[in-house]
Design a protein around this motif. Sequence first.
Motif, short mmCIF file in Angstrom:
data_model
loop_
_atom_site.label_atom_id
_atom_site.label_comp_id
_atom_site.label_asym_id
_atom_site.label_seq_id
_atom_site.Cartn_x
_atom_site.Cartn_y
_atom_site.Cartn_z
N VAL A 4 45.96 35.59 39.57
CA VAL A 4 46.39 34.19 39.47
C VAL A 4 45.44 33.52 38.48
O VAL A 4 44.39 33.00 38.84
CB VAL A 4 46.33 33.49 40.85
CG1 VAL A 4 46.71 32.02 40.73
CG2 VAL A 4 47.25 34.20 41.85
N HIS A 41 47.83 40.57 42.94
CA HIS A 41 48.40 39.79 41.83
C HIS A 41 47.33 38.85 41.26
O HIS A 41 46.74 38.07 42.02
CB HIS A 41 49.59 38.96 42.31
CG HIS A 41 50.70 39.79 42.88
ND1 HIS A 41 51.54 40.55 42.10
CD2 HIS A 41 51.09 40.02 44.17
CE1 HIS A 41 52.42 41.18 42.88
NE2 HIS A 41 52.15 40.88 44.15
N LEU A 56 48.20 35.92 47.19
CA LEU A 56 48.63 36.69 46.02
C LEU A 56 47.53 37.64 45.56
O LEU A 56 47.78 38.81 45.24
CB LEU A 56 49.05 35.76 44.88
CG LEU A 56 50.39 35.05 45.08
CD1 LEU A 56 50.57 33.91 44.09
CD2 LEU A 56 51.54 36.06 44.93
N GLU A 57 46.28 37.14 45.54
CA GLU A 57 45.18 37.98 45.06
C GLU A 57 44.92 39.15 46.01
O GLU A 57 44.65 40.27 45.56
CB GLU A 57 43.91 37.13 44.87
CG GLU A 57 44.05 36.22 43.63
CD GLU A 57 42.85 35.32 43.38
OE1 GLU A 57 42.75 34.78 42.26
OE2 GLU A 57 42.02 35.15 44.32
N ALA A 113 56.27 33.69 48.18
CA ALA A 113 55.56 33.83 46.91
C ALA A 113 55.33 35.30 46.57
O ALA A 113 55.48 35.73 45.42
CB ALA A 113 54.23 33.08 46.96
N LEU A 114 54.97 36.09 47.60
CA LEU A 114 54.71 37.52 47.36
C LEU A 114 55.98 38.24 46.90
O LEU A 114 55.94 39.06 45.99
CB LEU A 114 54.16 38.17 48.63
CG LEU A 114 52.70 37.82 48.92
CD1 LEU A 114 52.31 38.24 50.34
CD2 LEU A 114 51.79 38.51 47.88
N PRO A 122 53.62 31.91 51.93
CA PRO A 122 53.04 32.95 51.07
C PRO A 122 53.96 34.19 50.97
O PRO A 122 53.98 34.84 49.92
CB PRO A 122 51.72 33.28 51.78
CG PRO A 122 51.34 31.99 52.45
CD PRO A 122 52.64 31.41 52.93
N ALA A 125 56.51 37.33 43.33
CA ALA A 125 55.52 37.99 42.47
C ALA A 125 55.91 39.45 42.23
O ALA A 125 55.77 39.98 41.12
CB ALA A 125 54.13 37.90 43.10
N GLU A 126 56.41 40.09 43.27
CA GLU A 126 56.84 41.49 43.10
C GLU A 126 58.03 41.59 42.16
O GLU A 126 58.11 42.49 41.32
CB GLU A 126 57.16 42.11 44.46
CG GLU A 126 55.88 42.43 45.25
CD GLU A 126 56.10 42.54 46.76
OE1 GLU A 126 57.26 42.78 47.16
OE2 GLU A 126 55.12 42.36 47.51
N ARG A 135 46.95 31.23 46.60
CA ARG A 135 46.20 32.04 45.64
C ARG A 135 45.58 33.24 46.35
O ARG A 135 45.67 34.38 45.88
CB ARG A 135 45.11 31.20 44.97
CG ARG A 135 44.29 31.99 43.95
CD ARG A 135 43.20 31.14 43.31
NE ARG A 135 42.26 30.65 44.31
CZ ARG A 135 41.33 29.73 44.09
NH1 ARG A 135 41.22 29.18 42.87
NH2 ARG A 135 40.52 29.34 45.04
#
Lengths: 389, 389
Positions: B236, B234, B229-230, B176-177, B173, B180-181, B226
Amino acid sequence: MPTDTSPPVTGRPDPGVLLAPPARPGDPLDAIDTPALLLDLDASDANVAALHAQAVAAGLAVRAHGKAHRCPRLALRQIAAGAVGICVQKVGEAEGFAAAGVRDILVTNEIVSPDKCLRLARLATLPGMRIATCVDDPLQVERLAAACASAGSRVDVLIEVDVGQQRCGVETPSQALAIAEAIDRAAPHLALRGLQAYHGRAQHLRGAGERAEAVARAAAVAREFRAALEQAGHAVSEISGGGTGSFPNEAGAGVWTELQAGSYALLDLDYRANAVDPAAPRLRQALGVMTTVISRRAAHAVLDGGLKSFAVDSGLPAMRDPRWKVVGLSDEHTVIRPLEGAAPLALGQRVILDPGHCDPTVNLHDWIVAYRGNTVEAVWPVLPRGASR
Amino acid sequence: MPTDTSPPVTGRPDPGVLLAPPARPGDPLDAIDTPALLLDLDASDANVAALHAQAVAAGLAVRAHGKAHRCPRLALRQIAAGAVGICVQKVGEAEGFAAAGVRDILVTNEIVSPDKCLRLARLATLPGMRIATCVDDPLQVERLAAACASAGSRVDVLIEVDVGQQRCGVETPSQALAIAEAIDRAAPHLALRGLQAYHGRAQHLRGAGERAEAVARAAAVAREFRAALEQAGHAVSEISGGGTGSFPNEAGAGVWTELQAGSYALLDLDYRANAVDPAAPRLRQALGVMTTVISRRAAHAVLDGGLKSFAVDSGLPAMRDPRWKVVGLSDEHTVIRPLEGAAPLALGQRVILDPGHCDPTVNLHDWIVAYRGNTVEAVWPVLPRGASR
């Protein structure tokens, strides 16, 4: 779902933009768009020179097999380097090579549909064209004769003999004689040129001794059929066969008059797995597929070419850098793992792989990028997939 | 051998005659030129209706995977039958489907070369186009953002998560973070749409229980990413994945929002080897390859299509008539043997075979001959081999 209301089929299957070549002459290798098929011209030229020299020394003509590369520009180079012409497996291939100017073509295969017979008969009307095909049944003779009569042309015929391949070909001299008589009756539209005596499996036997034995058995069968035809008054002016994996054996047999080698201009891992015949020149790996690293982690990297870029019927491709091992392919991906001493690969880095089987791998690509050293020298079109018809 | 003096590369790789379609609408099946790819429209339509109905009932969108067939006309039919759009694996495929009018395309793959990023960014400028691709590394984000800034466009991004496929995708994760940034910083040129959570291997596990377990593990991983991220703020909005072999599992998991099924419109022997999930509709074999008998004897017959007409990575093709067994393929031949009760085959007779693996088999053909009963209804072009770039 509604009945299809598409417009009638006309013209081309796709927007032209998709067929743009992956490189231009003068580009460095690092500028090639991937996945792309590559040909190392220094290696290919050396292979062509070596095999042609050995065939000439043995008194054999080379009829380069266009099925291996389906590339008219490469065929013209092989002819410039001494090949008497080419052979192909399909009428569509013959049409493609003829359109590029090749004027001596043998279809090493049986044709039976009236439409295909007519296409071949029409090719025979091209000025200067010398064309032939194989038969193993009187029906093929009958249909070829009718097509040539319709087109007003003549096609030469080789009777295919099963010399060990266990695929096409007559099995007894009496079958061959019946076909030879049918060919004679179809004069002037058909003419018997000789025998197709091809034993593809022999080329892939791993031991040099096994290959020699299989080719010796094939040669004995070809001699028997030639004698039977000649005794009955039929001239056998050509016996065509052999190939890259076994050509020193065919060259030494004293039976074959022409060699149907194709892969020698490219090479692949399957041929390289053969034990080397001391009588054969060392052939170099000329064909490659360039891909790009699109994802990576510590334990593996992922390349942007897979089953749609490499044929895997004879095994997986291999990284040209032996410190990386191919572990699996899916439609558009190849996963590779580092071995001892592997240098890390960067995201976006291009790498070259050697294919398991050259013929069906070339068939997956629209273009051959021909290079020397680090520079693209030419980009050659490959005949389309439709050439299998 | 001399330096290549070919004219500069322009235009098309081949004479247009070679791309003539193998049939015309209204032809009987016996008039099709072979080898030719066939689609049974009754079977394909039934499969499309059945899978779409089950997806809709589960609240999932269907994003039909164009990699399976590479056929814009078939994609437009899937969209007419309710698919929200298509997915593809390559920018070249996206260009081909976009040229045919498809306006919602996801590239289910990582793109890293600046040229390919720019081609995708340009596609995003087409009026009404909704386009997305996958990333698993900040470098891909950086290059996509630069390309979109240059083209003046926006591309949506899915972060690919490795949910069991062990190929592309982030593994933690925190990776992924970070991505996402980076996507957020690239606004307005990039926008995070959600997650790519694809586990292709799960589809080919033979037992329904094994598939259910693998998809349950994949779902758990997707949920974890998910949530991470949430929690960091973020959104999804989509989790995309699944496919023909496992769609009842993805439909029941409550994680995926859209299903990337492709093979369901065609089918192949590999999918048919799966034990049937009682929750899945029975899919019918719609794809076939027609060939012609070109040589025969008592113990076998030889067909005019081989490794250049069938992909064999997932096994040999099978005769649709089960009284004949496929025993081997070479480049342009398939050898079949009669079993108990086999009716003799005539020289020139056409027969249909079912392919082992649909995606790379379609990729070997220029045209799909779509038929109902004994009549050709339409002939659809397949995207060229160059669409793998």
